[in-house]
Design an enzyme around this catalytic site. Structure first.
Site, PDB file in Angstrom:
ATOM      1  CB  SER A 156     -17.053 -33.918 -19.273  1.00 43.80           C
ATOM      2  OG  SER A 156     -17.276 -34.964 -18.830  1.00 43.80           O
ATOM      3  CG  HIS A 205     -19.386 -40.286 -17.443  1.00 45.68           C
ATOM      4  ND1 HIS A 205     -19.647 -38.730 -18.047  1.00 45.68           N
ATOM      5  CD2 HIS A 205     -18.149 -40.215 -16.934  1.00 45.68           C
ATOM      6  CE1 HIS A 205     -18.459 -38.165 -17.988  1.00 45.68           C
ATOM      7  NE2 HIS A 205     -17.738 -38.860 -17.321  1.00 45.68           N
TER       8      HIS A 205
END
Ligand code: PAF
Length: 283
Positions: free
Chosen positions: A189, A37
């Site tokens: 994630s 990210h």
């Protein structure tokens, strides 16, 4: 770092940004942020004066309620990670569902020229309607000039491009390369939910993609797919959901190799109850 929970506060701030003729970049996320990210945010920081990072676990894109319940929610550590960028151009939008959705929290129905029916679309019913609904809402709230998406979710990236085309948004969509751990596992994630045993086993996924790429040079797509399926059939910890070689633009499975087309191999694998996806460019 500014953190907004309400769109009206965020929008009041962004109005000032626009008055100064500055550009806004948007990095939509569901939180549980990692270096992958951060690389999207860093790319957005190069291109824009202001970068909005949205952190919102979107309920409508989960076809499995267990997956939604177990999805990591780590706002405090996400904010700490973003703060390490020490960049005052980053703004966080971390809303509740009622702020993102007007009224009912449901998906709109879209057609994306069939992109939505392939691969993830086949195994996760309604997933892309949920993704497109929330992305559309975020685009309408933030009104970015550019938006950044990772190539790990390559199908999502192509669908967002189609969403922009059919909805007439004046937004440039930037696809960013997959970031990998040192052993090759694509950053996600979900990786944090892997057991030690499954985490150790999961670099096998990228090894298979790399081997498939080499084989694709001399063998047919069918032969490559059969080989990958066999390799997984012999694996004790990883269960293959799909392996597909598809045209990068249409996402349709390859029929016959054509040098004019660009192909990618796409894979989804269960490591215990954690579902991992990955892909690789083939030519
Ligand atoms: O890729 C994701 O994290 C999500 O699908 C997105 C684009 C933030 C929409 O919820």
């Amino acid at each position: 770092m500014r953190v907004y929970k309400l769109k009206q506060d965020l929008q009041a701030h962004l109005e000032n940004v626009l008055k100064k003729q500055n550009t806004i970049g948007l990095v939509p996320t569901m939180g549980a942020l990692h270096q992958g990210h951060l690389s999207l945010v860093n790319t957005a920081l190069i291109d824009n004066e202001v970068v909005v990072v949205s952190i919102f676990v979107n309920p409508t894109q989960f076809n499995n309620q267990n997956d939604l319940r177990n999805y990591p929610r780590t706002l405090d550590s996400d904010l700490k990670l973003l703060a390490t960028l020490k960049n005052s151009k980053v703004i966080v939008y971390a809303p509740e569902a009622s702020d993102v959705y007007q009224g009912k929290i449901i998906s709109q129905s879209f057609g994306f020229d069939g992109l939505e029916h392939e691969m993830e679309g086949e195994f996760r019913e309604g997933h892309f309607n949920g993704v497109a609904t929330v992305v559309k809402n975020l685009f309408e709230i933030v009104k970015p000039h550019k938006a950044y998406f990772g190539e790990k979710d390559f199908q999502q990236l192509q669908i967002v491009r189609k969403l922009v085309e059919i909805s007439g948004f004046n937004i440039t969509i930037i696809g960013c390369p997959i970031l990998r751990e040192s052993d090759g596992l694509a950053m996600s994630s979900r990786n944090g939910r892997l057991t030690q045993e499954h985490r150790k086993a999961s670099p096998f996924i990228y090894e298979m993609l790399k081997a498939a790429k080499v084989k694709f040079g001399t063998k047919s797509a069918n032969e490559v797919s059969e080989w990958v399926k066999n390799e997984f059939a012999n694996h004790k910890l990883l269960a293959l959901e799909y392996f597909t070689i598809a045209n990068e633009t249409t996402l349709k499975p390859i029929k016959r190799k054509n040098k004019q087309n660009k192909y990618r191999a796409f894979i989804a694998v269960f490591a215990g109850d954690v579902r991992l996806i990955d892909n690789i460019e083939l030519n």
